[in-house]
Design an enzyme around this catalytic site. Structure first.
Site, PDB file in Angstrom:
ATOM      1  N   ASP A 191      38.548  85.755  67.392  1.00  0.00           N
ATOM      2  CA  ASP A 191      37.616  86.164  68.445  1.00  0.00           C
ATOM      3  C   ASP A 191      38.005  87.540  68.992  1.00  0.00           C
ATOM      4  O   ASP A 191      39.184  87.834  69.161  1.00  0.00           O
ATOM      5  CB  ASP A 191      37.666  85.103  69.556  1.00  0.00           C
ATOM      6  CG  ASP A 191      36.633  85.343  70.634  1.00  0.00           C
ATOM      7  OD1 ASP A 191      35.524  85.804  70.317  1.00  0.00           O
ATOM      8  OD2 ASP A 191      36.934  85.074  71.818  1.00  0.00           O
ATOM      9  N   ASP A 196      31.458  91.661  71.435  1.00  0.00           N
ATOM     10  CA  ASP A 196      31.704  90.227  71.553  1.00  0.00           C
ATOM     11  C   ASP A 196      31.312  89.445  70.300  1.00  0.00           C
ATOM     12  O   ASP A 196      30.133  89.168  70.073  1.00  0.00           O
ATOM     13  CB  ASP A 196      30.942  89.686  72.772  1.00  0.00           C
ATOM     14  CG  ASP A 196      31.292  88.239  73.058  1.00  0.00           C
ATOM     15  OD1 ASP A 196      32.240  87.709  72.446  1.00  0.00           O
ATOM     16  OD2 ASP A 196      30.616  87.621  73.898  1.00  0.00           O
TER      17      ASP A 196
END
Ligand SMILES: *[C@@H]1O[C@H](CO)[C@@H](O)[C@H](O)[C@H]1NC(C)=O
Ligand SMILES: *[C@@H]1O[C@H](CO)[C@@H](O)[C@H](O)[C@H]1NC(C)=O
Ligand SMILES: *[C@@H]1O[C@H](CO)[C@@H](O)[C@H](O)[C@H]1NC(C)=O
Ligand SMILES: *[C@@H]1O[C@H](CO)[C@@H](O)[C@H](O)[C@H]1NC(C)=O
Ligand SMILES: *[C@@H]1O[C@H](CO)[C@@H](O)[C@H](O)[C@H]1NC(C)=O
Ligand SMILES: *[C@@H]1O[C@H](CO)[C@@H](O)[C@H](O)[C@H]1NC(C)=O
Ligand SMILES: *[C@@H]1O[C@H](CO)[C@@H](O)[C@H](O)[C@H]1NC(C)=O
Length: 481
Positions: free
Chosen positions: A358, A159
């Site tokens: 992302d 992440d």
């Protein structure tokens, strides 16, 4: 206009990405534009390659490096536990809902940093109840780390949007069901509690929430956009990578109270630009450089590698990292192209809100004006294929390729302010749900003020290099299969 932009990088990049490009090496991009004025730069592939197989096919690329973790898709056969259970991939509608909950938290954070909190559109107003948003259920890429001594293997979500790495810990007050055995801190000889007075306790950010009976220790509490929470001891441990490379005294959250929409993974591996992130903790060793390659399908593997690569990946192109978007990873996107042609979208549509890249958002999200132009051009380029109604208003460009053996998709290019142009394989623009449903993996916001987000679908097979020390992000083709 085009003369101010260097297309050389794009040409090299496209040539190495396209499986079938009727182009010859050595042409400058402008010459190509003239010779192929009416044609698109395209990517042709077998329809069958859109589907994951039921057997894992390991990619060997970059696995020989020591500072590497293998990356697998949570819903595919390369995630070992799936060999013993039936896995249900989330529907496209679920993915969008989860993405939106995640984006909401990213935007809320960025706008808080820049003092424009009032601009945030709550997911509720998009008819997505926050409680229902599964910000992590669909963040699909896992890395297996070895924690403790002797090491225990734990699969964590990769992440770039989080700082803290945490896993569920025994003895546990509240733990959700995970696939691997819970980490038992009393069984590791290298586990160390961080004291409340240790300066690194500041990284835990919310040390105030002390569970009863342990007020000398450093506690962390991390809450996510979807209401998920992990709470526990802020601790130090030995972290082992794929090939026995160790990080000593790695700070992580030993979560004894965890709730939320986690789906069998053991926790999160945080890679953003804050002190608690593994990137910053290992700054001395790896100079704040890491890269990943996300696999093309759920039946292949990718990698997450720390440190600079020598030699650098072939045909890598760098663009500037935008410091103002820290702790997220910001990019100066000014335009988007399809089939080698830059679409007529005003630069300010992109530059006013800005863009971030992302690893955990699935679709790529654009401001409404940009999305509409892009989608319309995509539909034109794909008019040879039967378009079908999508599963929701957010997923409005879908195809049924079941009667076709191969598909030709225009290459997508991202144009950046510093002149860099990055091409992505056309296949990566599609998300395939089943044999009759493949959709464009792009969507739009309600609000033109929201940052564009380059999601993980479009990044598949590209080696994405995050060089935080050099303040740049690099893209190289064929990082994994
Ligand atoms: C596994 O991947 C390699 C390299 O991409 C490919 O050549 C091979 O055909 C694949 N094998 C299977 C069984 O899909
Ligand atoms: C953790 O390990 C210790 C030492 O082996 C053991 O006594 C304890 O029962 C374990 N805790 C759990 C919850 O399994
Ligand atoms: C860490 O703190 C917990 C809670 O006070 C305690 O039970 C445990 O023994 C400590 N572990 C170490 C290695 O100090
Ligand atoms: C992060 O670490 C740097 C250097 O150690 C320090 O100057 C800074 O204050 C830290 N930031 C936070 C939020 O703890
Ligand atoms: C680009 O869009 C602008 C505004 O919509 C329009 O005025 C202009 O003619 C367009 N340029 C081209 C080359 O289509
Ligand atoms: C794909 O299949 C559909 C349905 O049979 C057909 O109409 C279409 O022409 C095919 N497209 C191409 C490019 O072959
Ligand atoms: C594919 O999924 C869509 C949406 O759930 C469904 O309508 C369609 O029937 C499915 N097709 C097949 C072949 O299962």
């Amino acid at each position: 206009m085009a003369t101010s932009i260097s297309f050389v990088g794009l040409t090299c990049f496209l040539l190495s990405l396209c499986l079938v490009c009727s182009l010859k090496e050595g042409y400058a991009f402008e010459e190509l534009r003239e010779s192929y004025a009416e044609s698109y730069l395209t990517h042709t592939f077998e329809v069958s390659s859109l589907f994951a197989s039921s057997i894992c096919n390991h990619s060997t690329k970059a696995n020989e490096r020591e500072s590497t973790f293998r990356v697998v898709d949570k819903y595919g056969p390369c995630y070992q536990p799936n060999q013993h259970r039936s896995v249900v991939s989330p529907s496209l509608t679920e993915i969008i809902r989860s993405d939106r909950a995640r984006i909401y938290s990213i935007h809320a954070r960025l706008s808080k940093n820049s003092g424009r909190r009032d601009h945030i559109v709550e997911p509720n107003s998009l008819s997505i109840p926050v409680k229902d948003g599964r910000a992590f259920r669909t963040t699909n890429y896992l890395v297996t780390v070895g924690l403790g001594t002797p090491k225990k293997d734990l699969s964590l979500v990769l992440d770039t949007g989080s700082d803290l790495t945490w896993t569920q810990c025994q003895p546990c007050t509240k733990c959700y069901k995970q696939t691997e055995p819970l980490f038992n801190r009393t069984q590791s000889s290298t586990y160390v509690n961080v004291s409340k007075t240790d300066p690194v306790c500041a990284y835990a950010k919310r040390p105030g929430t002390v569970p009863p009976g342990a007020d000398t220790l450093c506690f962390y509490r991390i809450a996510y956009g979807d209401g998920s929470i992990s709470l526990g001891f802020f601790s130090k441990e030995t972290l082992t990578m794929s090939a026995a490379e160790k990080i000593n005294s790695f700070l992580f959250g030993c979560g004894t109270d965890n709730t939320g929409e986690f789906d069998l993974e053991a926790g999160i591996l945080g890679l953003n630009q804050e002190n608690a992130s593994i990137v910053f903790q290992t700054a001395q060793k790896y100079n704040k450089i890491f890269s990943y390659c996300l696999p093309s399908s759920a039946s292949s593997t990718g990698h997450l590698t720390f440190g600079s690569q020598t030699p650098a990946p072939a045909n890598i192109i760098y663009t500037k990292l935008v410091a103002q978007k820290s702790p997220s990873y910001g990019l100066d996107l000014i335009g988007i192209g399809l089939g080698g042609t830059k679409l007529n979208i005003s630069e300010s549509i992109f530059t006013t809100p800005g863009t971030i890249i992302d690893s955990g958002t699935v679709f790529t999200y654009l401001p409404p004006v940009a999305y509409t132009t892009f989608r319309d051009a995509f539909r034109v380029a794909m008019s040879a294929y039967p378009r079908i109604t999508g599963p929701s208003a957010d997923i409005d460009t879908c195809y049924d390729f079941s009667k076709n053996t191969s598909v030709t998709v225009p290459v997508i290019s991202f144009f950046f302010k510093d002149g860099t142009v990055v091409g992505m394989p056309g296949k990566s623009s599609l998300i395939t749900y089943n044999s009759t449903l493949s959709c464009l993996g792009f969507s739009e916001y309600d609000d033109d003020d929201d940052e564009s987000i380059i999601g993980n679908l479009v990044q598949r097979t590209v080696e994405v290099v995050y060089d935080v020390a050099g303040q740049r992000i690099g893209f190289a083709p064929n990082g994994c299969t």
